[in-house]
Scaffold this motif. Structure first.
Motif, PDB file in Angstrom:
ATOM      1  N   ALA A 242       0.812  -1.224   0.000  1.00 41.46           N
ATOM      2  CA  ALA A 242       0.000   0.000   0.000  1.00 41.46           C
ATOM      3  C   ALA A 242       0.843   1.272   0.000  1.00 41.46           C
ATOM      4  O   ALA A 242       0.471   2.267  -0.615  1.00 41.46           O
ATOM      5  CB  ALA A 242      -0.931  -0.005   1.210  1.00 41.46           C
ATOM      6  N   TRP A 243       1.978   1.245   0.689  1.00 38.01           N
ATOM      7  CA  TRP A 243       2.744   2.468   0.897  1.00 38.01           C
ATOM      8  C   TRP A 243       4.139   2.334   0.309  1.00 38.01           C
ATOM      9  O   TRP A 243       4.553   1.255  -0.106  1.00 38.01           O
ATOM     10  CB  TRP A 243       2.766   2.833   2.376  1.00 38.01           C
ATOM     11  CG  TRP A 243       1.374   2.969   2.920  1.00 38.01           C
ATOM     12  CD1 TRP A 243       0.738   2.128   3.779  1.00 38.01           C
ATOM     13  CD2 TRP A 243       0.406   3.976   2.580  1.00 38.01           C
ATOM     14  NE1 TRP A 243      -0.553   2.557   4.008  1.00 38.01           N
ATOM     15  CE2 TRP A 243      -0.782   3.687   3.277  1.00 38.01           C
ATOM     16  CE3 TRP A 243       0.445   5.101   1.759  1.00 38.01           C
ATOM     17  CZ2 TRP A 243      -1.929   4.478   3.176  1.00 38.01           C
ATOM     18  CZ3 TRP A 243      -0.694   5.895   1.655  1.00 38.01           C
ATOM     19  CH2 TRP A 243      -1.858   5.582   2.362  1.00 38.01           C
TER      20      TRP A 243
ATOM     21  N   ASP B  80       6.236   8.243   3.043  1.00 38.95           N
ATOM     22  CA  ASP B  80       4.958   8.706   2.512  1.00 38.95           C
ATOM     23  C   ASP B  80       4.703  10.170   2.855  1.00 38.95           C
ATOM     24  O   ASP B  80       4.054  10.888   2.084  1.00 38.95           O
ATOM     25  CB  ASP B  80       3.833   7.816   3.038  1.00 38.95           C
ATOM     26  CG  ASP B  80       4.098   6.353   2.739  1.00 38.95           C
ATOM     27  OD1 ASP B  80       4.124   5.999   1.546  1.00 38.95           O
ATOM     28  OD2 ASP B  80       4.325   5.589   3.691  1.00 38.95           O
ATOM     29  N   CYS B  81       5.228  10.610   3.994  1.00 41.92           N
ATOM     30  CA  CYS B  81       5.167  12.039   4.328  1.00 41.92           C
ATOM     31  C   CYS B  81       5.911  12.857   3.273  1.00 41.92           C
ATOM     32  O   CYS B  81       5.467  13.960   2.911  1.00 41.92           O
ATOM     33  CB  CYS B  81       5.784  12.301   5.700  1.00 41.92           C
ATOM     34  SG  CYS B  81       4.939  11.534   7.092  1.00 41.92           S
ATOM     35  N   ALA B  82       7.019  12.328   2.783  1.00 38.22           N
ATOM     36  CA  ALA B  82       7.777  13.008   1.728  1.00 38.22           C
ATOM     37  C   ALA B  82       7.065  12.912   0.391  1.00 38.22           C
ATOM     38  O   ALA B  82       7.058  13.865  -0.405  1.00 38.22           O
ATOM     39  CB  ALA B  82       9.174  12.407   1.630  1.00 38.22           C
TER      40      ALA B  82
ATOM     41  N   LEU C 230       4.621  14.690  -4.788  1.00 36.15           N
ATOM     42  CA  LEU C 230       3.797  14.257  -5.913  1.00 36.15           C
ATOM     43  C   LEU C 230       2.653  15.230  -6.180  1.00 36.15           C
ATOM     44  O   LEU C 230       2.258  15.432  -7.335  1.00 36.15           O
ATOM     45  CB  LEU C 230       3.256  12.854  -5.651  1.00 36.15           C
ATOM     46  CG  LEU C 230       4.314  11.747  -5.610  1.00 36.15           C
ATOM     47  CD1 LEU C 230       3.693  10.430  -5.165  1.00 36.15           C
ATOM     48  CD2 LEU C 230       4.996  11.587  -6.970  1.00 36.15           C
ATOM     49  N   PHE C 231       2.097  15.821  -5.127  1.00 33.97           N
ATOM     50  CA  PHE C 231       1.013  16.788  -5.307  1.00 33.97           C
ATOM     51  C   PHE C 231       1.449  17.912  -6.238  1.00 33.97           C
ATOM     52  O   PHE C 231       0.770  18.236  -7.224  1.00 33.97           O
ATOM     53  CB  PHE C 231       0.585  17.358  -3.953  1.00 33.97           C
ATOM     54  CG  PHE C 231      -0.463  18.435  -4.050  1.00 33.97           C
ATOM     55  CD1 PHE C 231      -1.808  18.114  -4.075  1.00 33.97           C
ATOM     56  CD2 PHE C 231      -0.101  19.777  -4.136  1.00 33.97           C
ATOM     57  CE1 PHE C 231      -2.786  19.109  -4.179  1.00 33.97           C
ATOM     58  CE2 PHE C 231      -1.067  20.778  -4.240  1.00 33.97           C
ATOM     59  CZ  PHE C 231      -2.415  20.441  -4.253  1.00 33.97           C
TER      60      PHE C 231
ATOM     61  N   TYR D   4      -1.188   4.941  -6.025  1.00 32.61           N
ATOM     62  CA  TYR D   4      -0.505   5.335  -4.784  1.00 32.61           C
ATOM     63  C   TYR D   4      -0.840   6.786  -4.430  1.00 32.61           C
ATOM     64  O   TYR D   4      -1.138   7.113  -3.269  1.00 32.61           O
ATOM     65  CB  TYR D   4       1.003   5.149  -4.945  1.00 32.61           C
ATOM     66  CG  TYR D   4       1.839   5.690  -3.808  1.00 32.61           C
ATOM     67  CD1 TYR D   4       1.634   5.273  -2.497  1.00 32.61           C
ATOM     68  CD2 TYR D   4       2.853   6.613  -4.052  1.00 32.61           C
ATOM     69  CE1 TYR D   4       2.410   5.770  -1.455  1.00 32.61           C
ATOM     70  CE2 TYR D   4       3.634   7.107  -3.027  1.00 32.61           C
ATOM     71  CZ  TYR D   4       3.409   6.689  -1.729  1.00 32.61           C
ATOM     72  OH  TYR D   4       4.185   7.185  -0.709  1.00 32.61           O
ATOM     73  N   PHE D   5      -0.834   7.663  -5.423  1.00 31.52           N
ATOM     74  CA  PHE D   5      -1.152   9.068  -5.177  1.00 31.52           C
ATOM     75  C   PHE D   5      -2.574   9.224  -4.648  1.00 31.52           C
ATOM     76  O   PHE D   5      -2.822  10.012  -3.730  1.00 31.52           O
ATOM     77  CB  PHE D   5      -0.960   9.867  -6.464  1.00 31.52           C
ATOM     78  CG  PHE D   5      -1.192  11.341  -6.313  1.00 31.52           C
ATOM     79  CD1 PHE D   5      -0.484  12.080  -5.373  1.00 31.52           C
ATOM     80  CD2 PHE D   5      -2.117  12.003  -7.110  1.00 31.52           C
ATOM     81  CE1 PHE D   5      -0.689  13.444  -5.229  1.00 31.52           C
ATOM     82  CE2 PHE D   5      -2.331  13.360  -6.980  1.00 31.52           C
ATOM     83  CZ  PHE D   5      -1.616  14.086  -6.037  1.00 31.52           C
ATOM     84  N   GLU D   6      -3.495   8.466  -5.185  1.00 32.35           N
ATOM     85  CA  GLU D   6      -4.874   8.536  -4.696  1.00 32.35           C
ATOM     86  C   GLU D   6      -4.976   8.053  -3.251  1.00 32.35           C
ATOM     87  O   GLU D   6      -5.754   8.596  -2.464  1.00 32.35           O
ATOM     88  CB  GLU D   6      -5.802   7.738  -5.608  1.00 32.35           C
ATOM     89  CG  GLU D   6      -5.976   8.340  -7.001  1.00 32.35           C
ATOM     90  CD  GLU D   6      -6.501   9.764  -6.970  1.00 32.35           C
ATOM     91  OE1 GLU D   6      -7.418  10.058  -6.170  1.00 32.35           O
ATOM     92  OE2 GLU D   6      -5.997  10.598  -7.762  1.00 32.35           O
TER      93      GLU D   6
END
Length: 224
Positions: free
Chosen positions: A150-151, A161-163, A168-169, A187-189
């Motif tokens: 998932a991550w 994932d914090c990074a 990515l946003f 993953y972005f979603e």
């Protein structure tokens, strides 16, 4: 309150640390920094000479650099979400992905935005093209290495994932993901569905007007 985060709500690196704080519900004071004001900048630089944001202050201790800040929070202000796993090899995987998102996604994205802040006649075409190409290479790398979990670094949400979320946003606005980036898109979603990530987006809405590519922001990020 002893824990203070000096930040700006538009800053991708500030989002990175905010996400870690929000994930664990750590009490802190968010103190916005106006680096455009000479007096405010000088006062801020007295805390840490680079005057970069974000900066974490815990009592008398000043903690710079986002990855260090998150590791510090994980050790001294832990919560339910462990940002660094206990096992050494797993830690290396988290740190590797953290570096991938910071150096290969965040950095070219920020170089592109820096060009947008210049008058159009002064923008460097080679830099603009190079940063977009670099993002494409980064997307291909991420797509090929994400795996089926998932991550970024496994089944648990971590510092990596914090990074990833803010990198990515903003990068996807500069260079949208292609349909071939199936794992990256999914993953972005998942990142966007994380309450801590969405909170950063919502809190940034009042200042999106100052973002150079505000015209390219997808509508879903501007209102619920």
């Amino acid at each position: 309150m002893s824990l203070t985060l000096h930040y700006h709500p538009l800053s991708s690196y500030c989002w990175k640390v905010l996400i870690a704080l929000y994930e664990n519900g750590v009490p802190f004071e968010a103190r916005a920094v106006n680096l455009g004001d000479p007096a405010a900048r000088a006062a801020y630089a007295a805390l840490w000479p680079t005057a970069k944001i974000p900066l974490l202050v815990d009592g008398d201790r000043v903690v710079p650099e986002t990855s260090i800040q998150i590791e510090y929070l994980d050790r001294h202000h832990p919560g339910a979400v462990q940002m660094l796993p206990d096992e050494f090899e797993a830690q290396l995987e988290v740190r590797l992905w953290d570096r991938v998102f910071d150096l290969h996604v965040m950095t070219p994205m920020q170089r592109f935005i820096a060009q947008q802040l210049r008058p159009e006649a002064e923008r460097d075409a080679a830099t603009l093209t190079g940063t977009v190409n670099d993002l494409g290479l980064a997307y291909d790398l991420i797509e090929s290495r994400l795996g089926d979990h998932a991550w970024a670094a496994g089944d648990a949400f971590t510092m990596a994932d914090c990074a990833a979320a803010p990198a990515l946003f903003y990068a996807a606005i500069v260079r949208p993901f292609s349909p071939a980036h199936v794992k990256l898109n999914a993953y972005f979603e998942r990142l966007l569905a994380r309450p801590s990530v969405w909170r950063c987006i919502v809190e940034a809405r009042p200042v999106f007007q100052y973002y150079p590519l505000r015209h390219a922001l997808p509508a879903r990020f501007l209102s619920d």
